[in-house]
Design an enzyme around this catalytic site. Structure first.
Site, PDB file in Angstrom:
ATOM      1  N   LEU A 246     -43.369  72.153  11.688  1.00  0.00           N
ATOM      2  CA  LEU A 246     -44.678  72.681  10.002  1.00  0.00           C
ATOM      3  C   LEU A 246     -45.764  73.380  11.735  1.00  0.00           C
ATOM      4  CD1 LEU A 246     -44.577  70.698   6.895  1.00  0.00           C
ATOM      5  CD2 LEU A 246     -43.018  72.788   7.701  1.00  0.00           C
ATOM      6  N   GLY A 266     -47.636  68.389  14.124  1.00  0.00           N
ATOM      7  CA  GLY A 266     -48.467  68.325  14.848  1.00  0.00           C
ATOM      8  C   GLY A 266     -48.619  67.581  15.081  1.00  0.00           C
ATOM      9  N   ASP A 270     -56.840  69.479  18.927  1.00  0.00           N
ATOM     10  CA  ASP A 270     -57.350  70.233  20.356  1.00  0.00           C
ATOM     11  C   ASP A 270     -58.573  71.090  20.416  1.00  0.00           C
ATOM     12  OD1 ASP A 270     -55.855  71.446  18.545  1.00  0.00           O
ATOM     13  OD2 ASP A 270     -55.322  73.130  20.795  1.00  0.00           O
ATOM     14  N   ASN A 272     -58.230  74.789  19.119  1.00  0.00           N
ATOM     15  CA  ASN A 272     -57.497  75.802  19.307  1.00  0.00           C
ATOM     16  C   ASN A 272     -57.636  75.850  21.010  1.00  0.00           C
ATOM     17  OD1 ASN A 272     -57.496  76.272  16.611  1.00  0.00           O
ATOM     18  ND2 ASN A 272     -58.662  77.180  16.882  1.00  0.00           N
ATOM     19  N   LEU A 292     -46.395  76.602   6.720  1.00  0.00           N
ATOM     20  CA  LEU A 292     -46.575  76.878   4.645  1.00  0.00           C
ATOM     21  C   LEU A 292     -47.249  78.010   4.279  1.00  0.00           C
ATOM     22  CD1 LEU A 292     -48.984  73.600   4.787  1.00  0.00           C
ATOM     23  CD2 LEU A 292     -46.428  73.887   4.212  1.00  0.00           C
ATOM     24  N   LYS A 304     -55.649  79.409   9.837  1.00  0.00           N
ATOM     25  CA  LYS A 304     -54.628  79.179   8.476  1.00  0.00           C
ATOM     26  C   LYS A 304     -54.366  77.768   9.803  1.00  0.00           C
ATOM     27  CE  LYS A 304     -51.696  82.221   9.155  1.00  0.00           C
ATOM     28  NZ  LYS A 304     -50.775  82.949   8.080  1.00  0.00           N
ATOM     29  N   LEU A 306     -54.663  73.513  10.096  1.00  0.00           N
ATOM     30  CA  LEU A 306     -55.354  73.606   9.122  1.00  0.00           C
ATOM     31  C   LEU A 306     -54.679  71.881   9.812  1.00  0.00           C
ATOM     32  CD1 LEU A 306     -53.733  73.400   5.768  1.00  0.00           C
ATOM     33  CD2 LEU A 306     -55.414  74.150   6.618  1.00  0.00           C
TER      34      LEU A 306
END
Length: 365
Positions: A246, A266, A270, A272, A292, A304, A306
């Site tokens: 995912l 995962g 981090d 991003n 998702l 997006k 999460l």
């Protein structure tokens, strides 16, 4: 030799002795004052009865004029309750109070007030205990009043779906982010334990900073139930054909969850710094990947991406409700600014029509 050659200094010793003597004297006076305060004053001796009259001596008639006054003085002395002793006690108390410092006098008054209020404090404690006892009894009575007030828990039906948190990104995180990941895993475990359709929870590639942090802050993780914590990689435990990674960077969008599959999340915090790393990993390992269907139901102000526990909770909510929209809005936090896609599109249409009207008005003018 002159006097300046001698190093005789008796003053410090005298000062020490005098300080010690004054301190001992103050403590003795304090003890004396306390003993006098606790010691009650002797009650006055009863007066002589009217029938008891002093005996006049016939041998000395000249002193008879003074004899009637003697018993009156004795009566006054007796009736006053030994005034000499009372004066001595009062003088001793005054002397003690004068020699005591202001702080010591305050301390004495505070101690006296505390002793006077002892019975009142005992009574208050007793009343508090009785009040707590009555409250507990009233709660028990209210809980036993009927079956309608009791919580009806539905039967738990475990799901065959496998959900994996991939902890192989340990070297890409600093200790602060590792601690955040640990808290997210704790949340996932707690939510899965109380879910109506709990999944088969896996924690793979467990080790490094994450394991050491879990050992330091929460040693009870070794007793967790309904979870498999493994040091092996998920590809060593499950077939590649059953794996689905995912990731929000995947072009494929999930429509439904296949409970025969094993979905991988995962385990990376981090901020991003490593964009697309989970998608690249899935492509390199040759396993399926998907995201998702967040964009089909929700309009978000932020990206997006999460957190681990949010993805985990959304999947648990979907297994219970079987509706993606309800699952998203029951889990997403308010800081994400999530709005239903229909409302967002209607608001954008209204803003566009307002701008067009303004442009038309400006052209007409």
């Amino acid at each position: 030799m002159g006097r300046g050659c001698f190093s005789y200094r008796p003053l410090p010793l005298i000062a020490c002795v005098s300080a010690l003597w004054s301190r001992q004297r103050k403590s003795l006076l304090l003890m004396k004052y306390l003993s006098l305060a606790e010691k009650p004053i002797n009650k006055p001796v009863q007066k002589l009865m009217s029938s008891e009259t002093p005996i006049e001596s016939p041998e000395v008639p000249t002193e008879n004029t003074m004899s009637p006054k003697v018993p009156d003085v004795e009566e006054k002395v007796k009736s006053s309750g030994s005034p000499v002793e009372g004066q001595e006690a009062g003088s001793n108390k005054e002397e003690c109070l004068e020699l005591l410092s202001k702080r010591q006098r305050k301390k004495l008054l505070k101690q006296k007030h505390w002793e006077e209020q002892k019975d009142l404090r005992r009574q208050k404690r007793k009343e508090k205990r009785q009040k707590r006892k009555q409250e507990r009894q009233s709660k028990l009575d209210s809980n036993n009043e009927g079956d309608d007030r009791k919580r009806v828990r539905r039967e738990v039906v475990p799901s065959t779906l496998r959900l994996i948190v991939d902890c192989s990104f340990d070297d890409l995180m600093v200790l602060k982010d590792v601690k955040k990941l640990h808290k997210q895993i704790q949340r996932c475990y707690a939510e899965n334990r109380k879910a109506f359709h709990p999944v088969q929870f896996y924690l793979t590639s467990h080790g490094g900073q994450l394991k050491s942090n879990m050992n330091e802050s929460n040693k009870g993780w070794v007793n967790w139930k309904d979870i498999q914590i493994r040091t092996e990689h998920y590809t060593e435990l499950i077939k590649k054909e059953d794996l689905v990674y995912l990731t929000s960077d995947s072009p494929d969008v999930l429509s439904e969850l296949d409970e025969k599959k094993a979905y991988v999340i995962g385990g990376l915090v981090d901020h991003n710094h490593h964009k697309g790393i989970t998608y690249k990993k899935a492509v390199e390992q040759g396993i399926d990947h998907a995201q998702l269907p967040l964009g089909n139901f929700v309009k978000m102000k932020s990206r997006k991406v999460l957190a681990v526990n949010h993805v985990f909770e959304i999947i648990l909510a979907y297994l219970e409700k079987r509706d993606w929209k309800e699952a998203f809005f029951s889990v997403l936090p308010q800081r994400k600014g999530a709005v239903p896609l229909e409302e967002a599109s209607n608001s954008s249409k209204h803003t566009l029509s307002g701008k067009e009207d303004e442009d038309n008005d400006s052209e007409n003018n």
